[in-house]
Design a protein around this motif. Structure first.
Motif, PDB file in Angstrom:
ATOM      1  N   SER A  91       0.889  -1.324  -0.156  1.00 25.85           N
ATOM      2  CA  SER A  91      -0.001   0.154  -0.038  1.00 25.85           C
ATOM      3  C   SER A  91       0.881   1.209  -0.015  1.00 25.85           C
ATOM      4  CB  SER A  91      -0.938   0.140   1.246  1.00 25.85           C
ATOM      5  OG  SER A  91      -1.675  -1.055   1.067  1.00 25.85           O
ATOM      6  N   ALA A 115      -1.403   8.224  -1.700  1.00 21.76           N
ATOM      7  CA  ALA A 115      -1.631   8.719  -2.974  1.00 21.76           C
ATOM      8  C   ALA A 115      -2.437   9.858  -2.982  1.00 21.76           C
ATOM      9  CB  ALA A 115      -2.258   7.554  -4.150  1.00 21.76           C
ATOM     10  N   ILE A 162      -5.235  12.044  -5.524  1.00 22.02           N
ATOM     11  CA  ILE A 162      -5.992  11.944  -6.881  1.00 22.02           C
ATOM     12  C   ILE A 162      -6.604  13.275  -6.901  1.00 22.02           C
ATOM     13  CG2 ILE A 162      -7.666  10.478  -8.124  1.00 22.02           C
ATOM     14  CD1 ILE A 162      -6.779   8.188  -5.852  1.00 22.02           C
ATOM     15  N   ALA A 210      -3.401   3.328  -0.445  1.00 20.54           N
ATOM     16  CA  ALA A 210      -4.153   2.867  -1.711  1.00 20.54           C
ATOM     17  C   ALA A 210      -3.253   1.525  -1.967  1.00 20.54           C
ATOM     18  CB  ALA A 210      -3.776   3.725  -2.895  1.00 20.54           C
ATOM     19  N   VAL A 266      -1.658  -1.530  -4.191  1.00 19.87           N
ATOM     20  CA  VAL A 266      -0.979  -1.840  -5.309  1.00 19.87           C
ATOM     21  C   VAL A 266      -1.204  -3.079  -5.988  1.00 19.87           C
ATOM     22  CG1 VAL A 266       1.269  -1.786  -6.574  1.00 19.87           C
ATOM     23  CG2 VAL A 266       0.945   0.050  -4.979  1.00 19.87           C
ATOM     24  N   LEU A 307      -6.628   2.338 -12.503  1.00 15.82           N
ATOM     25  CA  LEU A 307      -6.731   3.091 -11.198  1.00 15.82           C
ATOM     26  C   LEU A 307      -8.292   2.899 -10.950  1.00 15.82           C
ATOM     27  CD1 LEU A 307      -5.909   4.797  -8.650  1.00 15.82           C
ATOM     28  CD2 LEU A 307      -6.752   6.851 -10.027  1.00 15.82           C
ATOM     29  N   LEU A 342      -3.084  11.264 -10.969  1.00 16.73           N
ATOM     30  CA  LEU A 342      -2.489  10.424  -9.784  1.00 16.73           C
ATOM     31  C   LEU A 342      -1.140  10.703  -9.325  1.00 16.73           C
ATOM     32  CD1 LEU A 342      -2.826   8.031  -7.954  1.00 16.73           C
ATOM     33  CD2 LEU A 342      -2.129   6.417  -9.895  1.00 16.73           C
ATOM     34  N   VAL A 402       2.011   9.587  -7.105  1.00 16.53           N
ATOM     35  CA  VAL A 402       2.645   8.962  -5.895  1.00 16.53           C
ATOM     36  C   VAL A 402       4.016   9.220  -5.844  1.00 16.53           C
ATOM     37  CG1 VAL A 402       3.135   6.417  -5.224  1.00 16.53           C
ATOM     38  CG2 VAL A 402       0.918   6.746  -6.436  1.00 16.53           C
ATOM     39  N   THR A 427      -4.880   9.054 -15.865  1.00 22.06           N
ATOM     40  CA  THR A 427      -5.332   7.876 -15.989  1.00 22.06           C
ATOM     41  C   THR A 427      -6.791   7.776 -15.805  1.00 22.06           C
ATOM     42  OG1 THR A 427      -5.322   5.593 -15.477  1.00 22.06           O
ATOM     43  CG2 THR A 427      -5.097   7.092 -13.526  1.00 22.06           C
ATOM     44  N   ILE A 468      -4.490   0.779  -7.444  1.00 18.54           N
ATOM     45  CA  ILE A 468      -3.473   1.185  -8.445  1.00 18.54           C
ATOM     46  C   ILE A 468      -2.976   0.119  -9.055  1.00 18.54           C
ATOM     47  CG2 ILE A 468      -1.466   2.262  -8.764  1.00 18.54           C
ATOM     48  CD1 ILE A 468      -1.653   3.906  -6.177  1.00 18.54           C
ATOM     49  N   PRO A 505      -1.279   2.563 -14.657  1.00 18.08           N
ATOM     50  CA  PRO A 505      -0.680   3.659 -14.050  1.00 18.08           C
ATOM     51  C   PRO A 505       0.659   3.471 -13.425  1.00 18.08           C
ATOM     52  CG  PRO A 505      -2.573   2.927 -12.858  1.00 18.08           C
ATOM     53  CD  PRO A 505      -2.702   2.115 -13.991  1.00 18.08           C
ATOM     54  N   LEU A 506       1.078   2.054 -12.797  1.00 10.97           N
ATOM     55  CA  LEU A 506       2.408   1.833 -12.400  1.00 10.97           C
ATOM     56  C   LEU A 506       3.478   1.924 -13.392  1.00 10.97           C
ATOM     57  CD1 LEU A 506       1.662  -1.021 -10.006  1.00 10.97           C
ATOM     58  CD2 LEU A 506       2.362   1.117  -9.427  1.00 10.97           C
TER      59      LEU A 506
END
Length: 144
Positions: free
Chosen positions: A10, A13, A15, A42, A44, A51, A88, A90, A97, A110, A114-115
């Protein structure tokens, strides 16, 4: 042999409503009017694509439904709403996104898309999110 316990990852984040951010650029609203949420934890999930936000956050951000998509889930194939794009953030990295709707009892998720744009990977042994080691930990995009 070392035993490694796998667990969830986690991250905090932020948004933000992308349409509001555009309105700030056009000087139609002030920066303090941008609808945003800060999520301390958030989830992962590299098995998810987008997202995903619970409905209550979608409403809080004022996002509009754009279309419906089918998705494979543990409960089978279901239909989900896809909503306006957001920004987003992080760890000071940002990406734009679209948002998939999940039920209110689900966490913010997430997913892989987006990663990849944020250029983070999951370190399963350390149970944390790290900058892509292939790029020296710095954010980079591929253009080929």
């Amino acid at each position: 042999m070392e035993i490694v316990t796998m667990g969830k990852v986690s991250v905090p984040a932020r948004i933000e409503n992308l349409a509001d951010l555009y309105d700030v650029q056009k000087e139609r609203v002030s920066p303090d009017q941008v609808r945003a949420i800060d999520v301390p934890d958030a989830l992962v999930d590299t098995g998810a694509t987008l997202l995903s936000l619970p409905r209550r956050f979608i409403d809080q951000l004022g996002l509009n439904r754009q279309r419906t998509h089918r998705a494979r889930t543990a409960a089978g194939i279901l239909s989900f709403g896809i909503y306006d794009a957001v920004r987003l953030t992080v760890r000071e990295r940002t990406c734009l996104t679209e948002v998939a709707e999940v039920p209110d009892d689900c966490p913010v998720i997430i997913g892989q898309t987006p990663l990849e744009v944020l250029d983070f990977v999951v370190d399963p042994k350390g149970q944390k999110l790290i900058g892509n080691p292939d790029h020296g930990g710095e954010q980079m995009i591929d253009l080929f």
